[in-house]
Design a protein around this motif. Structure first.
Motif, PDB file in Angstrom:
ATOM      1  N   LEU A 145      35.784 -31.820   2.490  1.00  0.00           N
ATOM      2  CA  LEU A 145      35.863 -32.880   1.483  1.00  0.00           C
ATOM      3  C   LEU A 145      34.521 -33.553   1.198  1.00  0.00           C
ATOM      4  CD1 LEU A 145      39.310 -34.598   2.198  1.00  0.00           C
ATOM      5  CD2 LEU A 145      38.754 -32.807   0.552  1.00  0.00           C
ATOM      6  N   PRO A 146      33.736 -33.909   2.210  1.00  0.00           N
ATOM      7  CA  PRO A 146      32.431 -34.519   1.900  1.00  0.00           C
ATOM      8  C   PRO A 146      31.550 -33.600   1.054  1.00  0.00           C
ATOM      9  CG  PRO A 146      32.987 -34.882   4.201  1.00  0.00           C
ATOM     10  CD  PRO A 146      33.982 -33.900   3.669  1.00  0.00           C
ATOM     11  N   GLY A 147      31.547 -32.315   1.383  1.00  0.00           N
ATOM     12  CA  GLY A 147      30.749 -31.376   0.613  1.00  0.00           C
ATOM     13  C   GLY A 147      31.243 -31.228  -0.811  1.00  0.00           C
TER      14      GLY A 147
ATOM     15  N   PHE B 109      42.992 -23.636  12.586  1.00  0.00           N
ATOM     16  CA  PHE B 109      42.538 -23.690  11.201  1.00  0.00           C
ATOM     17  C   PHE B 109      41.501 -24.791  10.990  1.00  0.00           C
ATOM     18  CE2 PHE B 109      46.935 -21.878  10.165  1.00  0.00           C
ATOM     19  CZ  PHE B 109      46.451 -20.577  10.147  1.00  0.00           C
ATOM     20  N   ILE B 110      41.735 -25.957  11.593  1.00  0.00           N
ATOM     21  CA  ILE B 110      40.807 -27.073  11.373  1.00  0.00           C
ATOM     22  C   ILE B 110      39.464 -26.800  12.047  1.00  0.00           C
ATOM     23  CG2 ILE B 110      41.463 -28.465  13.386  1.00  0.00           C
ATOM     24  CD1 ILE B 110      40.804 -29.836   9.873  1.00  0.00           C
ATOM     25  N   VAL B 111      39.489 -26.137  13.212  1.00  0.00           N
ATOM     26  CA  VAL B 111      38.229 -25.801  13.887  1.00  0.00           C
ATOM     27  C   VAL B 111      37.460 -24.760  13.076  1.00  0.00           C
ATOM     28  CG1 VAL B 111      37.232 -24.697  15.925  1.00  0.00           C
ATOM     29  CG2 VAL B 111      39.043 -26.407  16.184  1.00  0.00           C
ATOM     30  N   THR B 112      38.163 -23.729  12.607  1.00  0.00           N
ATOM     31  CA  THR B 112      37.517 -22.690  11.801  1.00  0.00           C
ATOM     32  C   THR B 112      36.968 -23.265  10.500  1.00  0.00           C
ATOM     33  OG1 THR B 112      39.053 -21.038  12.698  1.00  0.00           O
ATOM     34  CG2 THR B 112      37.838 -20.435  10.720  1.00  0.00           C
ATOM     35  N   ALA B 113      37.763 -24.128   9.861  1.00  0.00           N
ATOM     36  CA  ALA B 113      37.324 -24.743   8.607  1.00  0.00           C
ATOM     37  C   ALA B 113      36.090 -25.603   8.815  1.00  0.00           C
ATOM     38  CB  ALA B 113      38.453 -25.576   8.015  1.00  0.00           C
ATOM     39  N   GLY B 114      36.042 -26.334   9.927  1.00  0.00           N
ATOM     40  CA  GLY B 114      34.874 -27.157  10.210  1.00  0.00           C
ATOM     41  C   GLY B 114      33.617 -26.329  10.365  1.00  0.00           C
ATOM     42  N   TYR B 115      33.758 -25.187  11.027  1.00  0.00           N
ATOM     43  CA  TYR B 115      32.614 -24.286  11.205  1.00  0.00           C
ATOM     44  C   TYR B 115      32.151 -23.732   9.861  1.00  0.00           C
ATOM     45  CZ  TYR B 115      29.967 -20.159  12.659  1.00  0.00           C
ATOM     46  OH  TYR B 115      28.997 -19.202  12.817  1.00  0.00           O
ATOM     47  N   LEU B 116      33.093 -23.290   9.016  1.00  0.00           N
ATOM     48  CA  LEU B 116      32.743 -22.715   7.720  1.00  0.00           C
ATOM     49  C   LEU B 116      32.156 -23.762   6.777  1.00  0.00           C
ATOM     50  CD1 LEU B 116      35.826 -20.378   7.106  1.00  0.00           C
ATOM     51  CD2 LEU B 116      33.525 -19.703   7.797  1.00  0.00           C
ATOM     52  N   ALA B 117      32.675 -24.992   6.855  1.00  0.00           N
ATOM     53  CA  ALA B 117      32.204 -26.059   5.958  1.00  0.00           C
ATOM     54  C   ALA B 117      30.746 -26.416   6.218  1.00  0.00           C
ATOM     55  CB  ALA B 117      33.087 -27.296   6.112  1.00  0.00           C
ATOM     56  N   ASN B 118      30.239 -26.110   7.413  1.00  0.00           N
ATOM     57  CA  ASN B 118      28.830 -26.350   7.693  1.00  0.00           C
ATOM     58  C   ASN B 118      27.925 -25.450   6.857  1.00  0.00           C
ATOM     59  OD1 ASN B 118      29.121 -28.388   9.592  1.00  0.00           O
ATOM     60  ND2 ASN B 118      29.415 -26.942  11.276  1.00  0.00           N
ATOM     61  N   THR B 119      28.488 -24.292   6.446  1.00  0.00           N
ATOM     62  CA  THR B 119      27.733 -23.362   5.611  1.00  0.00           C
ATOM     63  C   THR B 119      27.936 -23.655   4.128  1.00  0.00           C
ATOM     64  OG1 THR B 119      27.956 -21.634   7.291  1.00  0.00           O
ATOM     65  CG2 THR B 119      27.358 -20.919   5.063  1.00  0.00           C
ATOM     66  N   SER B 120      29.208 -23.827   3.729  1.00  0.00           N
ATOM     67  CA  SER B 120      29.532 -24.117   2.337  1.00  0.00           C
ATOM     68  C   SER B 120      30.878 -24.815   2.270  1.00  0.00           C
ATOM     69  CB  SER B 120      29.579 -22.835   1.510  1.00  0.00           C
ATOM     70  OG  SER B 120      30.143 -23.076   0.229  1.00  0.00           O
TER      71      SER B 120
END
Length: 394
Positions: free
Chosen positions: A31-33, A151-162
């Motif tokens: 969401l921040p991104g 899902f939330i852990v994976t999403a957090g990792y991916l959100a660091n990239t995009s």
């Protein structure tokens, strides 16, 4: 009485159950991104924040209707269609250019979740009965909770990239389609109730369904204090590290997963009304701990107690709400129960924010704890009467 998790039918239903929690949590870290990406769009902050509750709103609207279609046209077909559209609509957010288009895709995602939840719950009730149904409902809640954590852990990792990458997690759903084709059928559990029991099912099943729906709604209205208010509360008491608020919410989810695994055994020992009593008492204790909390450890304890309640309440009231429903109404009934879950989630931030503004966090948690004790009495009384009635009908 144990459920064989390697049985294709059981494994398929449990895997599908993980998709229902994916709709809300998966894009939360993005969401921040997304807010930064669409900063030039009018009302961007509001629209980005709406990306989370939009699916829940459409679940509320469509769950009863899609419960009816599951009864009318078949659970299997609905699960297949909903899973395919779920994967497409969810992943579409990674490529859609406009914020309004992403919101529309999120609405479609919510409709798919409504279709999945109603059909899956109806199928579980078709396939399993008695103690085995209780055990499976507990496993379903455990899989949902564990899926939410992954899902939330994976999403957090991916959100660091995009900020767009977490949307692709929804595409995982398409991998379940072959398993659905191979393992799911419309075959119903061959349970023949007595004439008196069947007569009650045909005429009086709505009352226990509505009672369980109200209790589930009240539970979620209180439980959703955890993700919506606890992070702000932690800042108020001086815990400003965002990772610690994530750990606190994760503790609630983890305890929900652990407790739900033992639901089947517990309900066999102390009955459904006994489970309702200890569940809501655990929630009330969690609220009391939070009302006095001044440290991270006490917040973790309070959130963990809330998670214990979640792990027991969901399978307990879902099982009892569906217990007397005739087989040709199970989809509709699961739609009513599903709507009660998401209405509670949707309403929770509004009522809790208003009360916190007036009372402050400490008094609010005490009030919520007192309300949960009322739920303990109401839930115990409701389920005890239902159990006594079923015993008399046998």
């Amino acid at each position: 009485m144990k459920t064989n998790l390697l049985e294709p039918r059981a494994l398929c239903l449990l895997l599908i159950s993980t998709l229902t929690v994916m709709s809300n949590v998966t894009i939360a870290p993005a969401l921040p991104g997304l807010a930064n990406e669409f900063s030039g769009t009018p009302s961007a902050d509001f629209l980005v924040k709406m990306l989370l509750p939009i699916p829940a709103l459409f679940v509320v609207i469509f769950a009863p209707a899609l419960g009816w279609t599951a009864d009318k046209f078949g659970r299997r077909n609905q699960i297949i269609i909903a899973t395919i559209v779920f994967s497409i609509a969810g992943a579409a957010g990674a490529q859609l250019q406009g914020l309004e288009a992403i919101i529309i895709s999120r609405a479609i995602l919510g409709i798919c979740v409504a279709g999945l939840m109603t059909a899956v719950t109806a199928l579980i009730t078709d396939y399993y009965s008695g103690q085995k149904r209780s055990q499976f409902m507990g496993l379903q809640q455990a899989f949902s909770s564990i899926g939410g954590i992954l899902f939330i852990v994976t999403a957090g990792y991916l959100a660091n990239t995009s900020a767009r990458l977490p949307f692709y997690i929804y595409a995982v759903a398409i991998l379940f389609v072959p398993l659905i084709f191979l393992s799911i059928s419309e075959t119903k559990q061959a349970v023949q109730p007595s004439d008196h029991q069947q007569d009650y099912k045909n005429t009086r099943w709505k009352q226990p369904l509505i009672g369980c729906s109200i209790l589930i709604f009240c539970h979620f209205m209180v439980f959703y204090i955890l993700p919506t208010q606890v992070p702000f509360f932690m800042v108020e008491i001086g815990i400003t590290d965002p990772s610690k608020s994530g750990l606190a919410i994760g503790m609630g989810t983890l305890m929900a997963a652990i407790s739900s695994i033992f639901f089947g055994k517990l309900v066999a020992k102390i009955q459904s009304y006994g489970v309702a009593l200890i569940s809501f008492i655990a929630m009330s204790l969690g609220m009391f701990v939070l009302s006095q909390a001044t440290s991270f450890s006490s917040v973790i304890l309070g959130c963990g107690l809330m998670g214990v309640c979640m792990g027991f309440v969901m399978p307990n009231f879902m099982t009892k709400g569906m217990e007397l429903v005739p087989s040709n109404k199970r989809g509709l009934a699961s739609g009513v129960l599903t709507s009660s879950i998401f209405i509670g989630q949707f309403v929770s931030p509004f009522f809790s924010s208003a009360l916190i503004a007036k009372l402050g966090y400490s008094d609010f948690y005490l009030l919520a704890g007192a309300f949960t004790l009322v739920l303990a009495l109401a839930g115990t009384t409701t389920l005890k009467k239902q159990s006594a009635l079923i015993t008399n009908l046998k």
